[in-house]
Structures are given as structure tokens and as C-alpha cells.
Design a protein around this motif. Structure first.
Motif, mmCIF file in Angstrom:
data_model
loop_
_atom_site.group_PDB
_atom_site.id
_atom_site.type_symbol
_atom_site.label_atom_id
_atom_site.label_comp_id
_atom_site.label_asym_id
_atom_site.label_seq_id
_atom_site.Cartn_x
_atom_site.Cartn_y
_atom_site.Cartn_z
ATOM 1 N N LEU A 174 -51.293 23.220 83.066
ATOM 2 C CA LEU A 174 -50.402 24.079 82.298
ATOM 3 C C LEU A 174 -49.160 24.401 83.113
ATOM 4 O O LEU A 174 -48.045 24.365 82.604
ATOM 5 N N ILE A 175 -49.367 24.711 84.382
ATOM 6 C CA ILE A 175 -48.243 25.021 85.255
ATOM 7 C C ILE A 175 -48.389 24.222 86.548
ATOM 8 O O ILE A 175 -49.493 23.953 86.998
ATOM 9 N N ASP A 176 -47.259 23.841 87.084
ATOM 10 C CA ASP A 176 -47.223 23.103 88.346
ATOM 11 C C ASP A 176 -46.282 23.871 89.275
ATOM 12 O O ASP A 176 -45.077 23.635 89.278
ATOM 13 N N LEU A 200 -46.064 31.549 80.659
ATOM 14 C CA LEU A 200 -47.104 30.630 80.201
ATOM 15 C C LEU A 200 -48.482 31.103 80.664
ATOM 16 O O LEU A 200 -49.447 31.093 79.889
ATOM 17 N N ALA A 201 -48.573 31.502 81.920
ATOM 18 C CA ALA A 201 -49.859 31.965 82.466
ATOM 19 C C ALA A 201 -50.331 33.228 81.760
ATOM 20 O O ALA A 201 -51.527 33.391 81.494
ATOM 21 N N ALA A 202 -49.400 34.127 81.441
ATOM 22 C CA ALA A 202 -49.761 35.361 80.734
ATOM 23 C C ALA A 202 -50.286 35.033 79.340
ATOM 24 O O ALA A 202 -51.260 35.647 78.873
ATOM 25 N N ARG A 203 -49.675 34.062 78.690
ATOM 26 C CA ARG A 203 -50.144 33.634 77.364
ATOM 27 C C ARG A 203 -51.550 33.045 77.473
ATOM 28 O O ARG A 203 -52.419 33.332 76.647
ATOM 29 N N ALA A 204 -51.792 32.239 78.497
ATOM 30 C CA ALA A 204 -53.122 31.657 78.702
ATOM 31 C C ALA A 204 -54.150 32.753 78.963
ATOM 32 O O ALA A 204 -55.263 32.713 78.421
ATOM 33 N N ARG A 205 -53.795 33.731 79.768
ATOM 34 C CA ARG A 205 -54.718 34.831 80.053
ATOM 35 C C ARG A 205 -55.056 35.579 78.769
ATOM 36 O O ARG A 205 -56.207 35.903 78.504
ATOM 37 N N GLU A 206 -54.038 35.839 77.962
ATOM 38 C CA GLU A 206 -54.244 36.536 76.695
ATOM 39 C C GLU A 206 -55.215 35.754 75.797
ATOM 40 O O GLU A 206 -56.139 36.326 75.221
ATOM 41 N N MET A 207 -55.011 34.455 75.704
ATOM 42 C CA MET A 207 -55.884 33.631 74.865
ATOM 43 C C MET A 207 -57.301 33.584 75.418
ATOM 44 O O MET A 207 -58.267 33.674 74.662
ATOM 45 N N CYS A 208 -57.431 33.454 76.738
ATOM 46 C CA CYS A 208 -58.754 33.435 77.366
ATOM 47 C C CYS A 208 -59.465 34.778 77.180
ATOM 48 O O CYS A 208 -60.668 34.820 76.920
ATOM 49 N N CYS A 260 -54.810 26.073 77.345
ATOM 50 C CA CYS A 260 -53.732 25.345 78.015
ATOM 51 C C CYS A 260 -53.171 24.256 77.108
ATOM 52 O O CYS A 260 -51.953 24.084 77.015
ATOM 53 N N ARG A 261 -54.046 23.542 76.420
ATOM 54 C CA ARG A 261 -53.586 22.469 75.524
ATOM 55 C C ARG A 261 -52.746 23.046 74.382
ATOM 56 O O ARG A 261 -51.702 22.502 74.025
ATOM 57 N N ILE A 262 -53.194 24.143 73.804
ATOM 58 C CA ILE A 262 -52.455 24.795 72.716
ATOM 59 C C ILE A 262 -51.069 25.217 73.197
ATOM 60 O O ILE A 262 -50.058 24.972 72.524
ATOM 61 N N ILE A 263 -51.006 25.841 74.362
ATOM 62 C CA ILE A 263 -49.729 26.315 74.898
ATOM 63 C C ILE A 263 -48.795 25.145 75.184
ATOM 64 O O ILE A 263 -47.596 25.201 74.877
ATOM 65 N N ILE A 264 -49.318 24.075 75.747
ATOM 66 C CA ILE A 264 -48.511 22.880 76.018
ATOM 67 C C ILE A 264 -47.956 22.315 74.713
ATOM 68 O O ILE A 264 -46.765 21.991 74.614
ATOM 69 N N LEU A 265 -48.793 22.221 73.690
ATOM 70 C CA LEU A 265 -48.341 21.698 72.399
ATOM 71 C C LEU A 265 -47.307 22.615 71.752
ATOM 72 O O LEU A 265 -46.318 22.150 71.179
ATOM 73 N N GLU A 266 -47.518 23.925 71.849
ATOM 74 C CA GLU A 266 -46.539 24.874 71.313
ATOM 75 C C GLU A 266 -45.193 24.705 72.020
ATOM 76 O O GLU A 266 -44.141 24.719 71.379
ATOM 77 N N ASP A 267 -45.241 24.528 73.329
ATOM 78 C CA ASP A 267 -44.021 24.363 74.122
ATOM 79 C C ASP A 267 -43.300 23.071 73.733
ATOM 80 O O ASP A 267 -42.083 23.052 73.595
ATOM 81 N N GLN A 268 -44.073 22.001 73.551
ATOM 82 C CA GLN A 268 -43.473 20.720 73.159
ATOM 83 C C GLN A 268 -42.856 20.816 71.765
ATOM 84 O O GLN A 268 -41.771 20.284 71.525
ATOM 85 N N LEU A 269 -43.526 21.493 70.852
ATOM 86 C CA LEU A 269 -43.007 21.670 69.501
ATOM 87 C C LEU A 269 -41.705 22.466 69.531
ATOM 88 O O LEU A 269 -40.722 22.097 68.884
ATOM 89 N N GLU A 270 -41.695 23.544 70.303
ATOM 90 C CA GLU A 270 -40.484 24.369 70.415
ATOM 91 C C GLU A 270 -39.312 23.542 70.945
ATOM 92 O O GLU A 270 -38.193 23.631 70.436
#
Length: 100
Positions: free
Chosen positions: A40-42, A60-68, A78-88
Motif C-alpha cells: 500500500l505504501i512504500d 492512506l495508512a489512516a484509511r487502512a487502519r480505519e477499514m481494519c 490495501c487492495r481497495i485503497i489502491i483501486l480507489e486511488d487508481q480510479l481517482e
């Protein structure tokens, strides 16, 4: 590299240590490491090998924490966030091409 004021305004500038990023997000440093493992993050690595995070990565990490916290598996989050970012990004490019 830009002037210090420019770097502070840059959401991609790796201004935060792992400890500070974890504190801001309210998570453990291990959680941040696992987000890196999940791609998710590098984080940027300092000369000494320490991880440094940007405001964008912290968001991004805060969004992942919220979802977890809501029960989503980390890999799925992480996959959802990556896809959302790519869509945006795709929508932004499309908008630019239509009006550019």
C-alpha cells in the motif's frame, strides 16, 4: 531539492519518521511495516535506512487502519485503497483530457 517552505507544502515529501507517523495514525509501527509488505505504501528510506512517510502515505495508512478497525482484512483493505486511488487518478486524467 526545493526550498524548505516548498517541501513542507508538498504532500509527497517524506517528512515524518515511522514513530511520528504511527503516532499520527494511532497505530503500531508494525502496522506500518505490514502496510509496506502489502504494497500500500512504500516509504522513503533515509541514508541510515530509516523509513520516512509523507502526508499522502499517512492518509492512506489512516484509511487502512480505519477499514481494519471496521473488520476488513488488511490485504483486502490495501487492495481497495489502491483501486480507489487508481480510479481517482484515472478520473482526474479523463477530466484533464476533456477540458485540456
Amino acid at each position: 531539492m526545493g526550498q524548505p517552505d516548498d517541501m513542507l507544502d508538498d504532500e509527497y515529501y517524506p517528512a515524518y519518521t515511522m514513530g511520528r507517523a504511527a503516532e499520527i495514525i494511532g497505530c503500531s509501527q508494525d502496522f506500518l511495516r505490514r502496510l509496506g509488505d502489502a504494497k500500500l505504501i512504500d516509504p522513503y528510506r533515509s541514508v541510515g535506512g530509516h523509513r520516512r512517510y509523507s502526508r499522502y502515505q499517512i492518509r492512506l495508512a489512516a484509511r487502512a487502519r480505519e477499514m481494519c478497525d471496521q473488520g476488513t482484512d488488511m490485504t483486502a483493505a490495501c487492495r481497495i485503497i489502491i483501486l480507489e486511488d487508481q480510479l481517482e487518478e484515472a478520473l482526474r486524467r479523463n477530466e484533464h483530457h476533456q477540458h485540456g
